[in-house]
Design a protein around this motif. Sequence first.
Motif, short mmCIF file in Angstrom:
data_model
loop_
_atom_site.label_atom_id
_atom_site.label_comp_id
_atom_site.label_asym_id
_atom_site.label_seq_id
_atom_site.Cartn_x
_atom_site.Cartn_y
_atom_site.Cartn_z
N ALA A 159 36.51 37.12 38.27
CA ALA A 159 38.10 36.98 37.87
C ALA A 159 38.28 37.88 36.71
O ALA A 159 37.64 37.58 35.81
N SER A 160 39.18 38.94 37.01
CA SER A 160 39.60 39.83 35.74
C SER A 160 40.99 39.32 35.46
O SER A 160 41.87 39.44 36.36
N ALA A 161 41.38 39.54 34.05
CA ALA A 161 42.87 39.54 33.78
C ALA A 161 43.08 41.03 33.12
O ALA A 161 42.10 41.97 32.60
N GLN A 162 44.35 41.71 33.41
CA GLN A 162 44.63 42.80 33.05
C GLN A 162 44.56 43.00 31.43
O GLN A 162 44.86 41.96 31.04
N GLY A 163 44.46 44.25 31.16
CA GLY A 163 44.36 44.29 29.74
C GLY A 163 45.87 44.00 29.09
O GLY A 163 46.95 44.36 30.04
N GLY A 164 46.38 44.23 28.00
CA GLY A 164 47.60 44.05 27.32
C GLY A 164 47.51 43.79 25.77
O GLY A 164 46.72 44.26 25.15
N GLN A 165 48.66 42.99 25.39
CA GLN A 165 48.55 42.70 23.79
C GLN A 165 47.51 42.12 23.33
O GLN A 165 46.82 42.40 22.41
N HIS A 166 46.83 41.11 24.04
CA HIS A 166 45.42 40.59 23.64
C HIS A 166 44.40 41.11 24.58
O HIS A 166 43.54 40.32 24.40
N GLY A 167 44.55 41.94 25.28
CA GLY A 167 43.33 42.76 25.89
C GLY A 167 43.21 41.97 27.24
O GLY A 167 43.64 40.60 27.39
N GLY A 168 42.24 42.30 28.04
CA GLY A 168 42.01 41.51 29.33
C GLY A 168 40.73 40.91 29.27
O GLY A 168 40.18 40.56 28.15
N GLY A 169 40.08 40.79 30.07
CA GLY A 169 38.81 40.04 30.06
C GLY A 169 38.26 39.72 31.57
O GLY A 169 39.22 39.99 32.53
N SER A 170 37.05 39.33 31.79
CA SER A 170 36.31 38.97 33.00
C SER A 170 35.75 37.52 32.75
O SER A 170 34.92 37.58 31.84
N VAL A 171 35.77 36.90 33.84
CA VAL A 171 35.05 35.59 33.77
C VAL A 171 34.26 35.46 35.42
O VAL A 171 34.83 36.10 36.11
N LEU A 172 33.22 34.49 35.24
CA LEU A 172 32.75 34.18 36.59
C LEU A 172 33.60 33.12 37.41
O LEU A 172 33.98 32.27 36.43
N THR A 173 33.73 33.25 38.59
CA THR A 173 34.24 32.10 39.24
C THR A 173 33.06 30.96 39.40
O THR A 173 32.04 31.41 39.30
N PRO A 174 33.66 30.15 40.11
CA PRO A 174 32.51 28.75 40.37
C PRO A 174 31.76 29.40 41.27
O PRO A 174 30.29 29.38 41.49
N GLU A 175 31.97 30.32 42.41
CA GLU A 175 31.13 31.08 43.24
C GLU A 175 30.18 32.13 42.60
O GLU A 175 28.84 32.03 42.85
N GLY A 176 30.43 32.81 41.71
CA GLY A 176 29.62 33.44 40.63
C GLY A 176 28.74 32.76 39.95
O GLY A 176 27.62 33.27 39.91
N GLU A 177 29.10 31.48 39.31
CA GLU A 177 28.04 30.63 38.85
C GLU A 177 27.08 30.29 39.76
O GLU A 177 25.92 30.23 39.57
N GLU A 178 27.43 29.76 40.86
CA GLU A 178 26.57 29.42 41.95
C GLU A 178 25.70 30.31 42.47
O GLU A 178 24.40 30.07 42.50
N LEU A 179 26.13 31.43 42.56
CA LEU A 179 25.45 32.79 42.97
C LEU A 179 24.19 33.11 42.01
O LEU A 179 23.25 33.25 42.49
#
Length: 126
Positions: free
Chosen positions: A77-97
């Motif tokens: 899951a990713s957050a769009q960039g902006g004043q504090h920047g974006g970022g990406s994290v793993l979902t529970p499915e990503g961790e399980e994968l």
Amino acid sequence: MARPKSSTSPGSPQLRFRVRVTRGDDIAIGPGKIALLEAIREHGSITVAAQSIGMSYRRAWLLLDEVNRLLRKPATASAQGGQHGGGSVLTPEGEELIALYRQIEDRAQQACAPEIARLLKMVAKG
């Protein structure tokens, strides 16, 4: 957490499993995609994750897009960039994968340990 480095010397023969899950002609899951997901977990950024494994941002983005399209639920899951920047994290499915992929590798390595040892003894030293 990325995979630990091998404890063998640089010139020693090594066996590496390269598990791939395909869907049609597409590689849904493979070693490069798992390494990228692990780097995203570590760095929280596609850009930094890609740099850490020597991959271009565009290649990383394309691989993530492919993974997320081919899975039933997205791995990131990713957050769009902006004043504090974006970022990406793993979902529970990503961790399980990642966990399942690494468990399969480890179990295959353990199950084949005697054969792997014999095979590696057959390889000439550099």
